[in-house]
Design a protein around this motif. Structure first.
Motif, PDB file in Angstrom:
ATOM      1  N   ASP A   1       0.838  -1.202   0.000  1.00  0.00           N
ATOM      2  CA  ASP A   1       0.000   0.000   0.000  1.00  0.00           C
ATOM      3  C   ASP A   1       0.869   1.247   0.000  1.00  0.00           C
ATOM      4  O   ASP A   1       1.906   1.308   0.651  1.00  0.00           O
ATOM      5  CB  ASP A   1      -0.953   0.016   1.204  1.00  0.00           C
ATOM      6  N   SER A   2       0.413   2.233  -0.770  1.00  0.00           N
ATOM      7  CA  SER A   2       1.120   3.497  -0.895  1.00  0.00           C
ATOM      8  C   SER A   2       0.114   4.557  -1.328  1.00  0.00           C
ATOM      9  O   SER A   2      -0.231   4.640  -2.498  1.00  0.00           O
ATOM     10  CB  SER A   2       2.254   3.388  -1.926  1.00  0.00           C
ATOM     11  N   PRO A   3      -0.385   5.361  -0.403  1.00  0.00           N
ATOM     12  CA  PRO A   3      -1.378   6.384  -0.765  1.00  0.00           C
ATOM     13  C   PRO A   3      -0.837   7.334  -1.827  1.00  0.00           C
ATOM     14  O   PRO A   3       0.366   7.627  -1.866  1.00  0.00           O
ATOM     15  CB  PRO A   3      -1.622   7.115   0.558  1.00  0.00           C
ATOM     16  N   SER A   4      -1.709   7.832  -2.673  1.00  0.00           N
ATOM     17  CA  SER A   4      -1.284   8.722  -3.747  1.00  0.00           C
ATOM     18  C   SER A   4      -0.884  10.103  -3.233  1.00  0.00           C
ATOM     19  O   SER A   4      -0.184  10.847  -3.912  1.00  0.00           O
ATOM     20  CB  SER A   4      -2.402   8.872  -4.783  1.00  0.00           C
ATOM     21  N   THR A   5      -1.331  10.460  -2.029  1.00  0.00           N
ATOM     22  CA  THR A   5      -0.954  11.752  -1.458  1.00  0.00           C
ATOM     23  C   THR A   5      -0.846  11.652   0.052  1.00  0.00           C
ATOM     24  O   THR A   5      -1.603  10.919   0.704  1.00  0.00           O
ATOM     25  CB  THR A   5      -1.956  12.859  -1.832  1.00  0.00           C
ATOM     26  N   ILE A   6       0.101  12.380   0.602  1.00  0.00           N
ATOM     27  CA  ILE A   6       0.298  12.458   2.053  1.00  0.00           C
ATOM     28  C   ILE A   6      -0.103  13.842   2.557  1.00  0.00           C
ATOM     29  O   ILE A   6      -0.038  14.131   3.745  1.00  0.00           O
ATOM     30  CB  ILE A   6       1.778  12.152   2.397  1.00  0.00           C
ATOM     31  N   LEU A   7      -0.558  14.705   1.668  1.00  0.00           N
ATOM     32  CA  LEU A   7      -0.891  16.068   2.064  1.00  0.00           C
ATOM     33  C   LEU A   7      -1.939  16.140   3.177  1.00  0.00           C
ATOM     34  O   LEU A   7      -1.819  16.971   4.083  1.00  0.00           O
ATOM     35  CB  LEU A   7      -1.341  16.868   0.840  1.00  0.00           C
ATOM     36  N   PRO A   8      -2.984  15.285   3.170  1.00  0.00           N
ATOM     37  CA  PRO A   8      -3.933  15.326   4.293  1.00  0.00           C
ATOM     38  C   PRO A   8      -3.285  14.998   5.635  1.00  0.00           C
ATOM     39  O   PRO A   8      -3.684  15.538   6.665  1.00  0.00           O
ATOM     40  CB  PRO A   8      -4.983  14.278   3.906  1.00  0.00           C
ATOM     41  N   VAL A   9      -2.291  14.113   5.622  1.00  0.00           N
ATOM     42  CA  VAL A   9      -1.591  13.779   6.869  1.00  0.00           C
ATOM     43  C   VAL A   9      -0.799  14.991   7.359  1.00  0.00           C
ATOM     44  O   VAL A   9      -0.784  15.302   8.555  1.00  0.00           O
ATOM     45  CB  VAL A   9      -0.658  12.567   6.666  1.00  0.00           C
TER      46      VAL A   9
END
Length: 497
Positions: free
Chosen positions: A389-397
């Motif tokens: 698994d690898s989310p497409s964006t970490i900006l929300p985190v």
């Protein structure tokens, strides 16, 4: 004389007394158990102490060091290897603690972060001796490096199926379990300010671990409680679409690709999609092939040249993503690249580090490879075969961490073509944060060290002349940036220096 024959009637204790007695007995047992665990932690810590100096280390370079393993999953016999280096000076115990993570995914924080970047020791060109790094971050903080996940470097699992199960989530869970175990062994550092930092794919690792740590501290006071203050990520993978846009724009603006190619890939690819067209995949492959003769991680440095063939020494510095899960981000699809990610004054430094860490006497001194791993130490793992698994964006985190009041900094070496400063600028810009201090050059030793912009709860900075591994290329500027981050200040303009 008559002796009384009255029966002695036993006194029956009340239920309250029985409960109190049992509680006292349980309390004593718990105290004994806790003391035994504490004694074992102290013994384990002492066993982890690196005695004297490492092979090839200058005798006058006295550094407090510990190295060893922390079990993160007992049933799977999964353990992570760490190397801890005490801060310099008599006040070292009171200085902050920094956990450093390298990316990949699957690359070693020991091999890169510790001995090529921010640690106090550097491997020399002979691959056998060490020298002091005069700009080590131990001048400011205690440094903790961990090889994560298992299968990276000296970290291992005795459950072979684990190597096909790793991904972002499991890596964060194991890293949290590592911190719990490590702080149990080194409880004196729980009161120190604590930070997490890293580079490249650690743009996933660092925020995800930070969020998990913050969540766990909030859930229960019985969980690990530390003085967690913030994160620092460099040339970081944080958003697939924006990272790829930055990569393409950087390649065009630095004459790596032609105008026509730039036009074709810009019109032929929609990087916001989770799957690419065949045409786009071909164009991306062609884009990476343009970098093959040079070092994508520092477009202005030389590559490592094999002295016998005078040909480029080719080494895949990250795992072959064609072997990974189909949900792995397309931005991370890559090709073999010229060796020399570290670059700087020694483009073959990766090879020299690999030579040093595969020495038996070095491994024994570091208490590493205690289970007899059946493959050599490597900078990036050849053992992990899939990334689940690898989310497409970490900006929300990142937004969540800023909302919690944690300090968040991003920095970029401006000669890196792999995760260029443009990618990070696009990502920080997309957050639409209020600007506290507009874009300006920051200085060190009366020279422009880079450019920076300060937002509410976020700082972004470039480091002039640095590649992907900023502290390797520009160690003095990197230390100045880190010191400012730790102090909670802003990078100095010329008049402030």
């Amino acid at each position: 004389m008559m002796i009384s024959t009255h029966r002695l009637v036993p006194i029956r204790p009340s239920s309250k007394i029985i409960c109190l007695s049992l509680a006292m007995l349980l309390f004593d047992l718990l105290n004994v158990t806790a003391q035994a665990q504490q004694d074992e932690s102290i013994l384990t810590k002492e066993r982890d102490r690196v005695q004297g100096v490492l092979p090839g280390q200058p005798s006058n370079a006295q550094i407090g060091q510990y190295a060893g393993y922390v079990t993160v999953n007992a049933s799977h016999e999964r353990a992570l290897f760490y190397w801890f280096m005490e801060a310099e000076g008599p006040d070292s115990m009171s200085k902050p603690l920094l956990l450093w993570l390298n990316g990949g995914p699957g690359c070693s924080s020991v091999g890169y972060g510790a001995v090529e970047e921010i640690g106090p020791l550097r491997v020399n060109k002979d691959g056998a001796t060490l020298s002091l790094n005069q700009f080590a971050w131990t001048k400011v903080a205690n440094l903790l490096f961990v090889e994560s996940p298992a299968g990276v470097g000296f970290s291992y699992s005795n459950t072979s199926s684990d190597y096909a199960e790793f991904g972002d989530s499991l890596t964060a869970l194991d890293s949290y379990a590592f911190l719990v175990g490590w702080f149990d062994r080194f409880p004196e550092y729980k009161a120190n300010d604590f930070y997490i930092a890293g580079e490249s794919y650690a743009g996933h690792y660092v925020p995800q671990l930070a969020q998990l740590l913050a969540d766990m501290m909030d859930v229960s006071p019985n969980n690990l409680q530390v003085q967690f203050k913030g994160i620092l990520i460099g040339n970081a993978v944080v958003d697939d679409a924006l990272d790829m846009k930055g990569l393409i724009d950087y390649a065009w603006s630095h004459a790596i690709v032609s105008d026509s190619f730039y036009k074709n890939i810009s019109s032929g690819c929609d990087f916001t999609l989770t799957s690419w067209s065949t045409e786009c995949g071909t164009l991306v492959g062609s884009l990476f092939s343009k970098y093959r003769p040079i070092n994508i991680y520092d477009i202005f440095s030389d590559v490592c040249v094999d002295s016998s063939s005078k040909a480029h020494s080719i080494k895949d510095l990250s795992m072959s993503f064609t072997r990974r899960g189909s949900n792995m981000s397309p931005i991370l699809e890559t090709m073999e690249i010229p060796n020399g990610q570290a670059g700087g004054t020694d483009p073959c430094l990766d090879d020299h580090v690999e030579m040093y860490l595969n020495r038996l006497d070095v491994q024994q001194a570091l208490h590493a490879n205690v289970t007899g791993i059946q493959y050599p130490w490597a900078g990036c793992s050849v053992k992990i075969t899939k990334w689940s698994d690898s989310p497409s964006t970490i900006l929300p985190v990142l937004k969540d961490l800023m909302a919690r009041g944690l300090r968040v900094w991003m920095f970029s070496g401006d000669t890196d073509g792999r995760i260029p400063f443009l990618s990070s600028r696009y990502s920080t810009g997309s957050l639409e944060l209020p600007v506290v201090k507009s874009w300006y050059p920051w200085y060190h030793n009366s020279q422009v060290a880079g450019w920076t912009e300060v937002y509410s709860n976020l700082t972004f900075a470039t480091v002039r002349g640095a590649g992907h591994m900023v502290a390797t290329y520009k160690p003095e500027r990197a230390l100045a940036l880190f010191k400012t981050f730790i102090e909670g200040g802003t990078l100095p303009s010329f008049t402030e220096e």
